[in-house]
Design an enzyme around this catalytic site. Structure first.
Site, mmCIF file in Angstrom:
data_model
loop_
_atom_site.group_PDB
_atom_site.id
_atom_site.type_symbol
_atom_site.label_atom_id
_atom_site.label_comp_id
_atom_site.label_asym_id
_atom_site.label_seq_id
_atom_site.Cartn_x
_atom_site.Cartn_y
_atom_site.Cartn_z
ATOM 1 N N ASP A 349 -1.307 2.083 10.750
ATOM 2 C CA ASP A 349 -0.201 0.584 10.899
ATOM 3 C C ASP A 349 -1.818 -1.023 10.942
ATOM 4 O OD1 ASP A 349 2.114 -0.991 10.732
ATOM 5 O OD2 ASP A 349 1.439 -1.614 12.997
ATOM 6 N N GLU A 385 -2.136 0.935 5.945
ATOM 7 C CA GLU A 385 -1.385 -0.084 5.712
ATOM 8 C C GLU A 385 -2.058 -1.381 4.835
ATOM 9 O OE1 GLU A 385 2.699 -2.253 7.223
ATOM 10 O OE2 GLU A 385 1.243 -1.844 8.279
#
Length: 702
Positions: A349, A385
């Site tokens: 993330d 990401e």
């Protein structure tokens, strides 16, 4: 618990955390700036502190001690003594019970109280004040773990990247409504291991499940007070401990059993992990673990005023992965999940935050270098990401070799193309070929582009074709949250409709978009539930909806429309597996002739003529043919022809020369049609649809 000794022995600074040897437990915790560290033991309920010890030694900034007769199941926490000087970056407060950053298992949960803050919340001096209340009654405790880590099998699928198909899903939402699973097991790792679930994934043809965060996470106070819940889990409390709610019986072996069952079916397990921030929030947040142990080491602070956290993540704090001990924490956590639970990869993330050092994002930062050279991580999949909200926060294509990246441009461009935007044909061509302009450098491969239409963050595929606008009122933020630019289109009615023409258009576009996804080079990722029309009622930010909005509605999956779409997705995954040209292991540049007059990649318009600069420049072009060819066995070549029609009307395509023995393998406008030999020089392609022709051609020796 047997009688405890009066004091701790010196123990060892390594390994960090609580390590039980059967006779006792060694405790070790890092803090560069603490002046004293205490270990607190609790009764089995976790409510009463029964003993407190000073950790007797500090070696290389690691506080440590060994306590005989302390075995598995013991509940514990730390208290750190040191300066409370926020202006200098220090926030020590021994009144606050602190969770071990290396805790393997948690007992209890956070009970919201102002006592969880190191300062007096109502004080006019804000975080410069000091709170003397004991927070232990509001805190979970860590559990000493000594359970064995035996595996009945150790064979991981090791699916090659170019054969990987990812299924992104939420562990709880996936099975919460599955009636065939016992109620207390729904939404847990036990449910994930259920034979019905495994069989469903196998039939769908996916090769990996990517689970939203399963690390223990916090139920935010604001959401709790609004009677909502942190559903997605992007607010980590502990990097080694699983979320307790995902363990039906509270045993770590439940995770192992799920991974084993998936591996036996050839399916890998990828974890979505959040190392960029913690749940402690900004300088006005709580003191639960890292902040109380060593705020100045664990978090990135403003250089000119270390009272304040750097907030590149949008959550209030940013983990300082440039610090060697914090880097070690992340690496130890990754290795733990690989070694202990045999997971097959990680999706990071806000990966840009992990790669940002003093002078900005650096693809050769310490953490990325450590991951790339680590022998334990050498054979697992690493996915980033590639964005955050910090300076220079969009780094798509700029991660180092060895990483795959979520390709947000693929998502946006395919949505625009199928919505009917102008000037998208040439852009679509790049996305179909693995976004080479972004990833074709440093010997990277097409698989580095993780292609997706939808993900947990945003509309589902059903909602993408059903709503022009987001509908997030249920989140309690007056519809201000969530993205506004979704590139969605409702085809005439906002939300559900029984209008047959609108439903036909929506279903056509969904199948066309899915076909484009699976026939593009790169790594396809399917959002769980898109294969049967899962909806979130237009909510494009369902992070706090731990309810029917987010849970999978399996009645949709068993409906006629749901079954048809699921079967179609299964057909797409099988076609991708069967045709090397649909999942190329290398970038195709069109400079190699595979067959006489047939290059490895070539583009044509609907007339069968090769695309020219003039036809590429036609901004309203929405018809395109892509031919690919690749040798795959001795004297055999796989040739495919992708015919794309993004207009509402049917168009006739002339097949390019030289002719081959085509078979129509897929027509997204006719999802149940059987494949047939195609001998005609032309083919009708319905509006908003994709046709795949394929041929196996004998390669003659020169």
């Amino acid at each position: 618990m047997p009688a405890l000794p009066e004091r701790m022995q010196s123990g060892s600074p390594y390994p960090l955390g609580a390590t039980c040897d059967g006779m006792g437990t060694n405790f070790a915790v890092f803090s560069a700036h603490a002046e004293r560290m205490e270990l607190c033991l609790f009764d089995p309920s976790g409510k009463r502190e029964i003993a407190r010890y000073d950790l007797p030694e500090c070696t290389d900034e690691v506080w440590h001690g060994y306590l005989p007769r302390v075995r598995g199941g013991t509940l514990y926490g730390f208290r750190a003594h040191g300066p409370y000087a926020p202006e200098e970056g220090h926030r020590f407060n021994p009144n606050k019970l602190l969770l071990d950053p290396y805790a393997r298992l948690l007992h209890g949960q956070v009970r919201w109280s102002d006592a969880l803050h190191g300062y007096r919340v109502a004080s006019p001096r804000a975080d410069l004040s000091f709170d003397r209340r004991d927070s232990a009654v509001a805190m979970p405790t860590a559990v000493v773990v000594d359970e064995p880590m035996h595996w009945t099998q150790g064979n991981r699928p090791h699916t090659p990247w170019n054969e990987t198909v990812v299924y992104e899903t939420h562990l709880k939402g996936f099975t919460r409504n599955l009636k065939r699973i016992r109620q207390h097991e729904r939404g847990t790792f036990i449910a994930l291991a259920d034979p019905y679930v495994i069989d469903y994934l196998v039939k769908l043809g996916v090769t990996a499940v990517e689970l939203l965060p399963v690390h223990a996470f916090l139920q935010d106070r604001r959401l709790t007070e609004m009677k909502l819940r942190n559903y997605w889990g992007y607010n980590t409390l502990a990097f080694f401990a699983p979320e307790p709610a995902y363990l039906a019986e509270g045993a770590l072996n439940e995770i192992r059993a799920a991974v084993q069952a998936l591996h036996a079916a050839g399916i890998e397990v990828i974890l979505d992990v959040v190392y960029n921030h913690t749940c402690e929030g900004s300088e006005l947040g709580t003191t639960m673990s890292f902040r109380g142990l060593d705020n100045k080491s664990y978090y990135r602070l403003m250089p000119d005023n270390p009272r304040y956290c750097i907030n590149d993540t949008g959550t209030g704090n940013t983990v300082n992965t440039a610090h060697p001990r914090v880097l070690q924490l992340v690496m130890d956590s990754l290795r733990y999940w690989v070694n202990t639970f045999h997971v097959d990869g990680f999706r990071f993330d806000l990966g840009v935050s992990l790669g940002r050092e003093e002078n900005g994002f650096d693809p050769n930062c310490g953490l990325f270098d450590a991951m790339r050279q680590d022998p334990v991580l050498a054979n697992v999949k690493l996915i980033s990401e590639p964005w955050d909200i910090g300076p220079g926060g969009y780094q798509l294509g700029n991660h180092p070799p060895g990483f795959a990246e979520w390709n947000g441009k693929f998502r946006d461009d395919l949505r625009k193309f199928w919505k009917g935007d102008s000037n998208m044909r040439g852009i679509l061509a790049g996305r179909l070929q693995g976004s080479g302009e972004l990833f074709d450098h440093q010997r990277r491969k097409p698989w580095a582009s993780v292609n997706f239409l939808t993900a947990h963050d945003g509309f589902t595929l059903e909602d993408l074709v059903s709503y022009n606008d987001k509908h997030n009122l249920a989140n309690g933020e007056d519809n201000r949250d969530g993205g506004n630019d979704n590139e969605s289109y409702n085809y005439g009615v906002e939300g559900p409709t029984e209008d047959p023409a609108i439903r036909l258009a929506r279903d056509r576009v969904k199948r066309a978009m899915l076909s484009t996804l699976f026939f593009s080079h790169g790594t396809p990722m399917l959002l769980g539930g898109d294969e049967f029309g899962r909806t979130q009622d237009g909510n494009n930010n369902a992070y706090c909806q731990d309810n029917e909005i987010s849970w999978y509605d399996w009645k949709l999956a068993t409906s006629d429309r749901g079954r048809e779409l699921t079967d179609f997705v299964g057909r797409l995954t099988r076609l991708r597996e069967q045709h090397p040209t649909l999942r190329a292991a290398h970038f195709l540049r069109g400079d190699t002739e595979v067959l006489p007059g047939v290059r490895e990649v070539a583009w044509f318009d609907e007339s069968g003529a090769e695309m020219t600069l003039e036809t590429w420049g036609y901004t309203e072009g929405r018809l395109l043919a892509l031919r690919r060819a690749q040798s795959y066995a001795e004297k055999r070549a796989d040739v495919t022809l992708l015919l794309i029609n993004a207009t509402p009307e049917m168009h006739v395509f002339h097949l390019p020369q030289p002719g081959v023995a085509w078979r129509r393998r897929c027509d997204s406008a006719q999802p149940t049609a059987s494949e047939v030999a195609w001998t005609e020089p032309t083919i009708e392609v319905e509006g908003r649809s994709v046709v795949l022709l394929a041929a196996t051609v004998r390669v003659e020796s020169p």
